[in-house]
Design a protein around this motif. Structure first.
Motif: not given
Length: 613
Positions: A345-349, A426-428
């Motif tokens: 998720l960090r990478i995708k964010g 991802a999470v925003r």
């Protein structure tokens, strides 16, 4: 003592199956039986522990023989010589005295030296093990110590000095009291003390087996196997059907569960559901809810589900430990998976931020980075936003970004990637953002509905709105598509709607109002109509604005409105009278109804729910 005859002490009654030495029953063994016992003890316990057991065995034999002699003949010192005679009579070997006995009861001095000839222990030891480095006549040494101690009431210790078992010409020994041994006493007495500080063999074998089971299960996680393989391995170990359930009580893995009665499974789920409602999860390691043994899968403060074992055979204590190990391994697997998801998720964010930062053209570096992560951005995409909304004020505070990440971990991320493999999740802030690969199809609306159904069924504390923006055919389209989807989520939330799926372009006039450059002017118009109700509600802690909204939604039907508000019709009439007095609206007039409804929609679109602002 040479002519002393011990036959008078022995009594043979073979017809009754008994042999007596005086009044104590005896058992006759072949020497090979003692040899076999010694071998078993050495192989099972090791030489040191086996030596201690057999030395103390010999000590007890000698001690009881001494007590028979003193009880029968008294305690004359000359009777001590009966010890070697009894030793011979027992068939252990011949005893020769090399140094005459020195004994003083008052000073507790005792010393005698001698040899054993034809020692059965030494001969058998050499035949089985060859010549060793230590004396091996353990039973003989113990017998001599026990007889001398039982006769004199002193602590007398026999030390074997030379031994045929270690290559010497004969077996020699020395008997001394503890006091006569002086500083050497502690060294000589070690094999005569009973030491229960070590674990029994059964415990050690169980611990070894437990370690082996834990190692075997742990290797499954390290090798990347999931809960299916863990369930299969546990079932193989305990020979019972195994079911693994997640925290929503869905069966996520099972092995040999074909014969489980469906009604029993329903009963199990009902039982666990009651536990979850009361305490969150089982507070014990393993609990029996016939015919299931149940254990929670817990790691730290996190709870993931249960392992349920259908008991078709009686489970041993070790097998119960295996169930607990399996729960620990499942927790490890979940922690590993969570850590992987958080990293992804960090990478995708970061990738999402990079994509949204582009406003024109293409970026070869971005294309390469996305491809290495498995995303082909050259295909058509849409940006989708999943907005989780708390069902009430109490749990609205839970919907932080951390809570949203937990929702992704719990399965929504896997669901999306299973349906559309090229999609980036991802999470925003506190929303889930998806760059959905549509490949030019209308699949996004179907996926939105499936996501909504999953969240509603798996996260009862939340409702969900799923929105999407325009199609992205080039890199410059991603940011506008994201803004469309994000703004659509804001509008739907402001309108107080929940569990809605909509594209930005489907919001019609609400989207136009949101994009208006005269938002303050539009808001001013709405407040000019309804601001008086807002002020009155704030001042009097009333709900006239809410009453007006429900009344218009129910097409001005008094009974339906009163039922929706849980008030009496007379109370509703009073409220509507106050609304009319404050606003001047006449709800029998079509234009006034339109103006009031328009003002409500404008106010909610631009400012959200009153309680949120």
């Amino acid at each position: 003592m040479r002519n002393f005859d011990l036959k008078e002490l022995f009594e043979f009654k073979p017809e009754q199956g008994i042999v007596f030495l005086k009044d104590k029953q005896m058992i006759l063994f072949h020497d090979i039986a003692i040899d076999f016992l010694k071998d078993e003890l050495i192989r099972t316990l090791g030489k040191d522990l086996a030596r201690g057991v057999l030395t103390r065995f010999g000590y007890r034999c000698g001690y009881h023989d001494a007590k028979i002699i003193t009880k029968t003949y008294g305690k004359e010192i000359r009777l001590l010589n009966l010890g070697p005679i009894l030793h011979r009579w027992r068939g252990i070997g011949n005893v020769l005295i090399d140094k005459k006995l020195e004994f003083c009861k008052e000073t507790e001095h005792y010393l005698v030296k001698g040899r054993w000839e034809k020692s059965v222990e030494a001969e058998h030891h050499v035949d089985k093990y060859g010549k060793g480095k230590q004396p091996v006549c353990w039973i003989s040494a113990g017998y001599a110590s026990g007889f001398a101690s039982g006769f004199t009431d002193l602590n007398v210790i026999c030390d074997e000095l030379t031994c045929v078992g270690k290559g010497d010409d004969y077996c020699s020994w020395e008997l001394r009291s503890v006091k006569s041994w002086g500083n050497l006493a502690n060294e000589k007495i070690q094999y005569y003390k009973v030491n229960y500080n070590f674990k029994d063999l059964q415990t050690m074998l169980a611990e070894d087996r437990s370690i082996d089971i834990h190692r075997r299960l742990t290797q499954l996680v390290l090798a990347g196997h999931g809960v299916d393989v863990i369930a299969g391995t546990l079932s193989e170990i305990i020979k019972c059907p195994v079911i693994i359930l997640n925290k929503n009580l869905d069966v996520i893995a099972a092995c040999n569960s074909e014969n489980i009665d469906p009604d029993q499974l329903i009963s199990l789920k009902n039982f666990l559901s009651e536990i979850l409602q009361k305490t969150g999860f089982l507070q014990t390691d393993v609990i029996l809810q016939y015919p299931f043994f149940i254990s929670p899968i817990v790691g730290g403060a996190k709870f993931w589900g249960y392992i349920a074992v259908h008991e078709t055979v009686n489970l041993s204590e070790l097998e119960m430990v295996a169930i607990e190990h399996a729960c620990t391994v499942c927790a490890m697997d979940n922690l590993k998976r969570d850590a992987t998801i958080e990293t992804e998720l960090r990478i995708k964010g970061d990738l999402l931020d990079y994509i949204l930062s582009l406003d024109k053209g293409t970026d070869p570096e971005l294309i390469d980075k996305a491809l290495r992560l498995g995303y082909n951005l050259s295909k058509p995409h849409r940006v989708m936003v999943i907005d989780l909304v708390g069902e009430n004020e109490k749990n609205s505070s839970q919907l932080s970004s951390g809570f949203v990440v937990e929702i992704v971990k719990s399965g929504v991320g896997t669901l999306i990637e299973t349906m559309i493999s090229d999609s980036l999740v991802a999470v925003r802030k506190n929303r889930i953002v998806i760059i959905l690969c549509t490949d030019g199809t209308g699949v996004h609306s179907d996926i939105a509905k499936k996501i909504q159904e999953w969240v509603v069924s798996n996260t009862p504390e939340c409702s969900v709105n799923v929105t999407w923006g325009r199609e992205c055919l080039e890199f410059a389209d991603y940011r506008p598509s994201f803004e469309d989807a994000w703004q659509a989520a804001d509008i739907i939330k402001n309108l107080g709607q929940s569990n809605k799926c909509s594209g930005y372009d489907e919001l019609g006039i609400y989207a136009l109002l949101w994009e208006s450059n005269n938002k303050e002017k539009i808001r001013g118009f709405a407040l000019s109509k309804l601001g008086c109700l807002l002020e009155y509600d704030d001042k009097n802690n009333s709900s006239l604005l809410k009453t007006l909204e429900v009344y218009l939604k129910k097409n001005c039907n008094l009974r339906e409105t009163a039922a929706a508000l849980y008030i009496h019709v007379n109370s509703l009439k009073y409220r509507l009278k106050r609304v009319k007095q404050l606003t001047g609206f006449d709800f029998s007039n079509e234009e006034d109804r339109f103006q009031s409804q328009l003002s409500l929609r404008l106010l909610k679109t631009l400012t959200g729910n009153r309680k949120d602002n």
